[in-house]
Design a protein around this motif. Structure first.
Motif, PDB file in Angstrom:
ATOM      1  N   THR A 275       0.841  -1.194   0.000  1.00  0.00           N
ATOM      2  CA  THR A 275       0.000   0.000   0.000  1.00  0.00           C
ATOM      3  C   THR A 275       0.881   1.250   0.000  1.00  0.00           C
ATOM      4  N   VAL A 276       0.275   2.376  -0.315  1.00  0.00           N
ATOM      5  CA  VAL A 276       1.004   3.641  -0.287  1.00  0.00           C
ATOM      6  C   VAL A 276       1.548   3.909   1.115  1.00  0.00           C
ATOM      7  N   GLU A 277       0.761   3.555   2.131  1.00  0.00           N
ATOM      8  CA  GLU A 277       1.194   3.768   3.509  1.00  0.00           C
ATOM      9  C   GLU A 277       2.418   2.907   3.831  1.00  0.00           C
ATOM     10  N   ALA A 278       2.412   1.660   3.368  1.00  0.00           N
ATOM     11  CA  ALA A 278       3.557   0.784   3.616  1.00  0.00           C
ATOM     12  C   ALA A 278       4.795   1.286   2.891  1.00  0.00           C
ATOM     13  N   GLU A 279       4.581   1.769   1.673  1.00  0.00           N
ATOM     14  CA  GLU A 279       5.710   2.308   0.900  1.00  0.00           C
ATOM     15  C   GLU A 279       6.362   3.467   1.644  1.00  0.00           C
ATOM     16  N   ARG A 280       5.570   4.362   2.184  1.00  0.00           N
ATOM     17  CA  ARG A 280       6.101   5.515   2.918  1.00  0.00           C
ATOM     18  C   ARG A 280       6.800   5.080   4.198  1.00  0.00           C
ATOM     19  N   LEU A 281       6.224   4.056   4.846  1.00  0.00           N
ATOM     20  CA  LEU A 281       6.775   3.615   6.121  1.00  0.00           C
ATOM     21  C   LEU A 281       8.155   2.985   5.943  1.00  0.00           C
ATOM     22  N   LEU A 282       8.389   2.329   4.825  1.00  0.00           N
ATOM     23  CA  LEU A 282       9.669   1.657   4.602  1.00  0.00           C
ATOM     24  C   LEU A 282      10.845   2.625   4.687  1.00  0.00           C
ATOM     25  N   ARG A 283      10.616   3.860   4.303  1.00  0.00           N
ATOM     26  CA  ARG A 283      11.701   4.844   4.347  1.00  0.00           C
ATOM     27  C   ARG A 283      12.201   5.054   5.779  1.00  0.00           C
ATOM     28  N   ASP A 284      11.311   4.853   6.741  1.00  0.00           N
ATOM     29  CA  ASP A 284      11.709   5.064   8.137  1.00  0.00           C
ATOM     30  C   ASP A 284      12.583   3.931   8.659  1.00  0.00           C
ATOM     31  N   TYR A 285      12.621   2.815   7.912  1.00  0.00           N
ATOM     32  CA  TYR A 285      13.365   1.653   8.389  1.00  0.00           C
ATOM     33  C   TYR A 285      14.481   1.258   7.421  1.00  0.00           C
ATOM     34  N   ALA A 286      15.008   2.231   6.705  1.00  0.00           N
ATOM     35  CA  ALA A 286      16.176   1.982   5.863  1.00  0.00           C
ATOM     36  C   ALA A 286      17.365   1.584   6.735  1.00  0.00           C
ATOM     37  N   ASP A 287      17.377   2.037   7.985  1.00  0.00           N
ATOM     38  CA  ASP A 287      18.369   1.617   8.973  1.00  0.00           C
ATOM     39  C   ASP A 287      17.615   1.236  10.241  1.00  0.00           C
ATOM     40  N   TRP A 288      18.335   0.701  11.208  1.00  0.00           N
ATOM     41  CA  TRP A 288      17.692   0.185  12.411  1.00  0.00           C
ATOM     42  C   TRP A 288      16.895   1.272  13.132  1.00  0.00           C
ATOM     43  N   ALA A 289      15.660   0.913  13.500  1.00  0.00           N
ATOM     44  CA  ALA A 289      14.804   1.835  14.244  1.00  0.00           C
ATOM     45  C   ALA A 289      13.762   1.022  15.015  1.00  0.00           C
ATOM     46  N   GLU A 290      13.213   1.626  16.044  1.00  0.00           N
ATOM     47  CA  GLU A 290      12.182   0.948  16.819  1.00  0.00           C
ATOM     48  C   GLU A 290      10.887   0.871  16.007  1.00  0.00           C
ATOM     49  N   PRO A 291      10.250  -0.304  15.944  1.00  0.00           N
ATOM     50  CA  PRO A 291       8.997  -0.416  15.186  1.00  0.00           C
ATOM     51  C   PRO A 291       7.859   0.295  15.914  1.00  0.00           C
ATOM     52  N   GLU A 292       7.068   0.996  15.138  1.00  0.00           N
ATOM     53  CA  GLU A 292       5.946   1.722  15.722  1.00  0.00           C
ATOM     54  C   GLU A 292       4.689   1.435  14.913  1.00  0.00           C
ATOM     55  N   GLY A 293       3.642   0.970  15.612  1.00  0.00           N
ATOM     56  CA  GLY A 293       2.351   0.806  14.973  1.00  0.00           C
ATOM     57  C   GLY A 293       2.122  -0.577  14.382  1.00  0.00           C
ATOM     58  N   ARG A 294       0.862  -0.794  14.036  1.00  0.00           N
ATOM     59  CA  ARG A 294       0.421  -2.095  13.533  1.00  0.00           C
ATOM     60  C   ARG A 294       1.013  -2.412  12.166  1.00  0.00           C
ATOM     61  N   LEU A 295       1.149  -1.396  11.308  1.00  0.00           N
ATOM     62  CA  LEU A 295       1.655  -1.633   9.963  1.00  0.00           C
ATOM     63  C   LEU A 295       3.096  -2.121   9.999  1.00  0.00           C
ATOM     64  N   ALA A 296       3.906  -1.559  10.896  1.00  0.00           N
ATOM     65  CA  ALA A 296       5.290  -2.005  11.024  1.00  0.00           C
ATOM     66  C   ALA A 296       5.336  -3.467  11.453  1.00  0.00           C
ATOM     67  N   GLN A 297       4.434  -3.860  12.349  1.00  0.00           N
ATOM     68  CA  GLN A 297       4.389  -5.258  12.793  1.00  0.00           C
ATOM     69  C   GLN A 297       3.973  -6.179  11.645  1.00  0.00           C
ATOM     70  N   GLN A 298       3.034  -5.716  10.810  1.00  0.00           N
ATOM     71  CA  GLN A 298       2.609  -6.520   9.662  1.00  0.00           C
ATOM     72  C   GLN A 298       3.768  -6.735   8.677  1.00  0.00           C
ATOM     73  N   LEU A 299       4.551  -5.679   8.455  1.00  0.00           N
ATOM     74  CA  LEU A 299       5.701  -5.799   7.557  1.00  0.00           C
ATOM     75  C   LEU A 299       6.763  -6.712   8.146  1.00  0.00           C
ATOM     76  N   LEU A 300       6.878  -6.712   9.475  1.00  0.00           N
ATOM     77  CA  LEU A 300       7.812  -7.617  10.137  1.00  0.00           C
ATOM     78  C   LEU A 300       7.335  -9.067   9.998  1.00  0.00           C
ATOM     79  N   ASP A 301       6.033  -9.287  10.184  1.00  0.00           N
ATOM     80  CA  ASP A 301       5.479 -10.632  10.047  1.00  0.00           C
ATOM     81  C   ASP A 301       5.615 -11.143   8.612  1.00  0.00           C
TER      82      ASP A 301
END
Length: 364
Positions: free
Chosen positions: A32-58
């Motif tokens: 999704t567009v939201e997931a695409e935007r969120l990926l930029r925040d995790y180009a390097d190590w960072a604390e996961p925030e929110g349900r979408l980050a957990q879904q991408l981890l799963d």
């Protein structure tokens, strides 16, 4: 816990959507567009925030620091030097335990349902040169196996005899028989194996010094045992350029340029793994060239250290259709090189073959 984007997944655009390709698990899914935007925040190590980050981890798009997935990425070893493209292709064409293989009967049914089998040979227009129907001499096979060497020093005063040139082409790339496969089409039988008897590799001889043949760039017409002239002979500087600056490429009596017709193999095997079969086919063919050249008293080498683009231009290849894959060089060994190889065969010191103007690693 910290997370970042996996180093093994690949992102590509398709029909206006960003698609995540997970080659390790053979999965693709749109983001999704939201997931695409969120990926930029995790180009390097960072604390996961929110349900979408957990879904991408799963979904293994993100990996957790210290997890088994993270450890595997850190153990890439030589794949790290080969680069992401090679790693991605290997994983994408690697089979899984869940992969299903068709039986021979199922495979035949699928092929019979298809139409338009690609022609098993490639035809070129141009002046034709008939070759003599020469055969290699009768030799002991174990002697040939023991004598096989890579030769990189050729005799500038001795052209390759035409019968030897013709015999080598006939017994490595020529058609031995044609078989009509019911409901599928014609299959060629050659002295080399090929995945599914597809024989995708075409041979383009570049003649420099063969007795009785005009130097030039040719295509080998396998059905008629003929050469089709495509153009003039390239100069020595150009041959060296094609083969990564290797001087022996410009000293061989002739070069055999190998190119694979993709749809010939993909028609039967429409999967990424088919590219592996193309590389194996070139290996089978070049090894048969080695053994046949040895039986004929010729020297040969193989190289994949090539500049593909200028070779494609010279041979008239279009890489989406016909992929250039490597070169065998063949010629009459220099007397010094012939003596060195004979001494090795008799149990003398082992050494690699190098032309006299190249560093040979012995400090002389």
């Amino acid at each position: 816990m910290r997370v970042r984007v996996s180093r093994l997944v690949v992102f590509l655009w398709r029909d206006g959507q960003l698609v995540c390709d997970d080659p390790l698990r053979h999965r693709q899914f749109a983001l999704t567009v939201e997931a695409e935007r969120l990926l930029r925040d995790y180009a390097d190590w960072a604390e996961p925030e929110g349900r979408l980050a957990q879904q991408l981890l799963d979904a293994h798009v993100l990996v957790a620091e210290g997890s088994p997935e993270h450890a595997r990425e850190e153990r890439l070893g030589a794949w790290r030097d080969l680069g992401p493209a090679a790693t991605y292709y290997h994983l994408a064409s690697r089979t899984l335990g869940s992969d299903v293989f068709r039986s021979a009967a199922q495979d035949a049914a699928v092929l019979r349902a298809k139409s338009g089998q690609p022609d098993p040979v490639r035809e070129h227009d141009g002046p034709r040169v008939a070759l003599p129907p020469a055969d290699p001499p009768a030799v002991d096979f174990t002697t040939v196996l023991a004598a096989r060497r890579s030769t990189r020093w050729f005799d500038p005063d001795r052209p390759v005899p035409l019968p030897a040139f013709a015999a080598l082409l006939r017994w490595t790339a020529g058609v031995r028989r044609e078989v009509d496969v019911s409901g599928v089409g014609t299959a060629l039988l050659k002295t080399v194996p090929s995945g599914g008897a597809r024989h995708p590799v075409e041979v383009y001889p570049v003649v420099r010094d063969v007795a009785g043949l005009e130097p030039g760039v040719y295509h080998y017409a396998v059905r008629r045992h003929e050469l089709v002239r495509l153009g003039p002979a390239p100069g020595e500087d150009r041959l060296r350029e094609w083969c990564g600056g290797q001087p022996h490429a410009a000293q061989a009596g002739f070069l055999l340029m190998y190119a694979a017709v993709l749809d010939r193999t993909v028609w039967k095997y429409p999967a990424a793994r088919a590219y592996r079969a193309l590389l194996l086919d070139v290996g089978h063919l070049s090894q048969t060239v080695y053994l046949t050249a040895t039986a004929l008293g010729l020297g040969t080498f193989f190289t994949a250290a090539t500049r593909d683009a200028p070779v494609e231009d010279a041979l008239g290849l279009s890489w989406p259709d016909e992929a250039f894959l490597g070169v065998s060089g063949v010629g009459v060994p220099h007397p010094v090189e012939r003596d060195r190889q004979a001494a090795m065969l008799a149990g003398g010191d082992a050494a690699f073959s190098f032309p006299p103007d190249a560093w040979h690693g012995r400090g002389e």
